[in-house]
Structures are given as C-alpha cells and as structure tokens.
Design a protein around this motif. Structure first.
Motif, PDB file in Angstrom:
ATOM      1  N   ILE A 170       0.526  -0.974   0.464  1.00 44.29           N
ATOM      2  CA  ILE A 170       0.386   0.331   0.052  1.00 44.29           C
ATOM      3  C   ILE A 170       1.460   0.538   0.124  1.00 44.29           C
ATOM      4  O   ILE A 170       1.411   1.005   0.892  1.00 44.29           O
ATOM      5  N   ALA A 171       0.797   2.044  -0.909  1.00 39.56           N
ATOM      6  CA  ALA A 171       1.552   3.491  -1.089  1.00 39.56           C
ATOM      7  C   ALA A 171       0.668   4.806  -0.461  1.00 39.56           C
ATOM      8  O   ALA A 171      -0.613   4.649  -1.771  1.00 39.56           O
ATOM      9  N   PHE A 172       0.822   4.596   0.297  1.00 42.14           N
ATOM     10  CA  PHE A 172      -0.267   5.972   0.742  1.00 42.14           C
ATOM     11  C   PHE A 172       0.332   7.010   0.606  1.00 42.14           C
ATOM     12  O   PHE A 172       2.101   7.544   1.569  1.00 42.14           O
ATOM     13  N   GLY A 173       0.102   8.092   0.401  1.00 41.78           N
ATOM     14  CA  GLY A 173       0.324   9.795   0.247  1.00 41.78           C
ATOM     15  C   GLY A 173       0.686  10.739  -1.197  1.00 41.78           C
ATOM     16  O   GLY A 173       0.620  10.146  -2.108  1.00 41.78           O
ATOM     17  N   ASP A 231      -3.018   7.812  -3.678  1.00 35.42           N
ATOM     18  CA  ASP A 231      -2.616   9.732  -3.270  1.00 35.42           C
ATOM     19  C   ASP A 231      -4.094  10.468  -2.643  1.00 35.42           C
ATOM     20  O   ASP A 231      -4.577  10.498  -4.337  1.00 35.42           O
ATOM     21  N   PRO A 232      -3.971  11.063  -2.481  1.00 37.52           N
ATOM     22  CA  PRO A 232      -4.325  12.076  -1.807  1.00 37.52           C
ATOM     23  C   PRO A 232      -4.697  13.552  -2.833  1.00 37.52           C
ATOM     24  O   PRO A 232      -5.387  13.905  -2.649  1.00 37.52           O
ATOM     25  N   ASP A 233      -3.662  13.685  -3.262  1.00 42.78           N
ATOM     26  CA  ASP A 233      -3.210  14.803  -4.116  1.00 42.78           C
ATOM     27  C   ASP A 233      -4.392  14.201  -5.652  1.00 42.78           C
ATOM     28  O   ASP A 233      -5.096  15.364  -6.267  1.00 42.78           O
ATOM     29  N   LEU A 234      -5.060  13.026  -5.398  1.00 38.81           N
ATOM     30  CA  LEU A 234      -5.455  12.470  -7.202  1.00 38.81           C
ATOM     31  C   LEU A 234      -6.870  13.092  -7.222  1.00 38.81           C
ATOM     32  O   LEU A 234      -7.739  13.443  -7.403  1.00 38.81           O
ATOM     33  N   THR A 235      -6.810  13.157  -5.693  1.00 41.11           N
ATOM     34  CA  THR A 235      -8.274  13.738  -4.738  1.00 41.11           C
ATOM     35  C   THR A 235      -9.703  15.468  -4.974  1.00 41.11           C
ATOM     36  O   THR A 235     -10.569  16.040  -5.169  1.00 41.11           O
ATOM     37  N   LEU A 236      -8.246  16.085  -5.389  1.00 40.28           N
ATOM     38  CA  LEU A 236      -8.217  17.399  -5.130  1.00 40.28           C
ATOM     39  C   LEU A 236      -9.202  17.638  -6.131  1.00 40.28           C
ATOM     40  O   LEU A 236      -9.703  18.923  -5.455  1.00 40.28           O
TER      41      LEU A 236
END
Length: 373
Positions: free
Chosen positions: A16-19, A173-178
């Motif tokens: 799991i790659a998170f961040g 990758d939370p940046d993909l949800t911006l």
C-alpha cells in the motif's frame, strides 16, 4: 465464546503506497516487473489523465466504466482485455472502476464466467498483475477483495469475493482527489463513514477490524467538513483518503449491513450515486440500530463530535445535511410508488441484513424510505 476467539482473516494488498505523489509507484512496479502491456480500467473523466500513471510500453484504456457497472459494462471491459492480453490491469478511479478491474484481472483465460464466481472464493486464480489507484475517498475498493456488478434484469448486485482479487499494489494518493467536487466529496465521504460504522456495529464485528473502523469514523468526522469547505485542503484530503482505506479494510472480513442493503435499490432502480444513496440512508439505519448497540452507537456519535447532540437520527441527519447533501429521496428522483418494491428488494439482500445488529423487516425498511422521502 468471547469474540476474541472468533477466527478472522484480513487480506490486504501486498503493498500500500499512501501519500502525496505516490501515484509514481505504479510506473515503478511496472518497470520492476518488466511489464510492457497494460490495460487501464477507468471512467470517462479519469481517462483523460491516465498519463499520470506513467506506464511503460503499450497502454490500452477502457475508459467507459459506468456508475453502478452492470454485466454489459463488464463484458465490454472483458472483451478489450481478451484483445489486449495485458500483463498488468490497473483500476483507476472510484469503486466502480476498481471493482471492474478486479474482475478483468481474474476472468479472462480462466474458463469461468461472472456467474461462475459469484459468492465467496470461487475465483480460480490470477495470471496478471493488479494495481488499484483510488481517485475518490469513499469506497475503499483499492484495499478490498470484493467486486459488485449489477444484474440488469433483476437489478440486484452480484457480489464476487476472492483473495485473488486483492491488489499487488494499492495507491492512495490524496492529491488525485483534489479535483473532486464538494458534493461528490461529501457523499463519498459518508460512504466511507458508512463502511466503518456498519462494520463496527455488525454482528460480525471483531476487535481486529474495530480498530480501523473507529479510527475511520474519527477521520471522517474531523476532515470531511474541512474537505467539503475547501477542496484544496491537502491535509483534509489525506485524512479522508486514509478513512476510505480503513473502510476498505472493514469490507473484507466483516462487510456492511443494513445501511448498504437499504441504499442499493436507490442506485440500481433510480441511478442515485452510491455514495449519495448511502448518505441519505445513514442517519436512519444508525438510529434504527442504536437500541441494539447503544454503547457502540455512542462511540460513533462521539467520534463524529456529536456526543452531546441528543437524538441520534436528528443529530446525524443534521450533520450530513450540513455538508450540503440532499437528504430527501423525492428530490433525488425516487418516486413514492416504488418504495414498496424497493423495500422488498432491500429486504432480500440477506448477505448484508443477516449481519445487522437488529432484525429489520420489510415494513421497517419501507418506513425508513418513507421517512427519507
């Protein structure tokens, strides 16, 4: 027997790659494995940004994933997989894309059809790599072993569960949800909340999963209002992404209960988006179950910051509405005359309702629909 003595198995992705920026790990895995032929399963909006994955070699894109994908949608994706013969399948999107990707990774070349594998652990194996990349924070499908496909004739969900559908790599990758709009952020956030809450209060609840469920609820309570108010709040986006992942952990060994059973007909019969359907239903099923699990319900309310808010239904309904969620079924195109058929359909989803902490009759489901109308 104490619940600690109940056996349980938690199947999670190998990595799991998170961040922020972790989408780059997709290309790294492909290069490490010498992959030169990939198939990305995604929806129309994400098809335009498949380049973010940085995949080497030939990259085919199935960019027609539908919300609440049905058998025809799956068959179209499988047909492309048969032509492409990928070494790697990537689910890129929300739960619909990732669920479809799971089946695309295991069915071609297996000699089995979708109907052969409906149920638990009927998939024979997997011969290709599978990567899941979440672009919303709600379903947690990137971490799970289940895929749901709608049968167009019966309008029921066909559920496939297999450890062979657990990803080699899950990227959160939370940046993909911006770029996710506020309304979608709110609804999918409550979907994550529902996953955690239903697992936490289920008859199958287990301390191994309670840990993730309760923290997932806390994360939604803390960060969902912030992400809705300011979509560029990266910390809030990261908090929601983690809550969604934890909700995904809940789905494998415990799964959801009445909330999702009652929500499903809203999507399959009236095309209400899954997250929105779960959000409308959430306060009603939380309050319905409260007498059976009062202590855990109090913990849910406390985690949401509603400990002193009084009535469970009123307080949780107000919390959801404050996110801008339309909480009335009549405003979502659900006709009153279909409520009895919806209640009968929901009541038949025994794989979920049998684990609800309180027995729920067809008439009680109908009463929930009427209260939400």
């Amino acid at each position: 027997m104490t619940v600690l003595l109940h056996p349980i198995a938690l199947d999670v992705p190998a990595r799991i790659a998170f961040g922020p920026g972790q989408v780059a790990t997709v290309a790294s895995l492909a290069r490490e494995r010498g992959i030169t032929r990939s198939l990305v399963v995604t929806g129309r909006s994400n098809a335009a940004r498949v380049g973010l994955l940085g995949l080497p070699g030939e990259v085919a894109v199935f960019g027609a994933v539908e919300p609440e994908p049905d058998i025809a949608n799956l068959e179209a994706a499988l047909a492309m997989a048969e032509r492409v013969q990928p070494q790697l399948v990537v689910g890129f999107g929300g739960g619909s894309a990732m669920d479809l990707a799971k089946l695309v990774a295991v069915l071609p070349g297996s000699g089995k059809t979708l109907h052969d594998v409906v149920g638990p652990e009927k998939v024979a194996g997997r011969r290709v790599a599978l990567v899941q990349v979440a672009t919303t924070s709600g379903t947690g499908s990137e971490a799970g072993s289940r895929a749901l496909i709608t049968h167009p004739a019966t309008r029921n969900k066909l559920a496939v569960q297999s450890r062979h559908m657990v990803a080699d790599l899950a990227v959160v990758d939370p940046d993909l949800t911006l770029s996710v709009p506020a309304a979608v952020t709110a609804a999918t956030g409550v979907d994550a909340l529902a996953h955690c809450t239903e697992a936490f209060t289920s008859r199958k609840a287990h301390p191994l999963i309670d840990l993730y469920a309760l923290e997932g609820i806390r994360l939604v309570g803390r960060y969902l209002p912030r992400a809705v108010a300011d979509g560029s709040d990266r910390e809030a986006r990261a908090g929601l992404a983690l809550a969604s992942l934890y909700g995904g952990f809940c789905l494998g060994p415990v799964n959801t209960t009445a909330g999702h059973a009652v929500a499903y007909p809203l999507g399959t019969r009236h095309h209400v988006a899954h997250g929105l359907a779960c959000a409308v239903v959430f306060p009603h099923t939380l309050a319905f179950n409260a007498p059976a699990v009062p202590d855990k319900t109090a913990m849910v309310m406390q985690a949401l910051g509603l400990a002193a808010a009084g009535d469970v239904l009123e307080a949780s309904h107000r919390w959801c509405a404050a996110l801008g969620i339309e909480m009335r079924l009549s405003h979502l195109g659900v006709p009153e005359d279909d409520l009895p058929a919806m209640a009968a359909e929901a009541h038949a989803i025994r794989r979920l309702l049998d684990n609800n902490p309180r027995e729920m009759s067809r008439e009680q489901i109908l009463a929930i629909y009427r209260a939400a109308l």
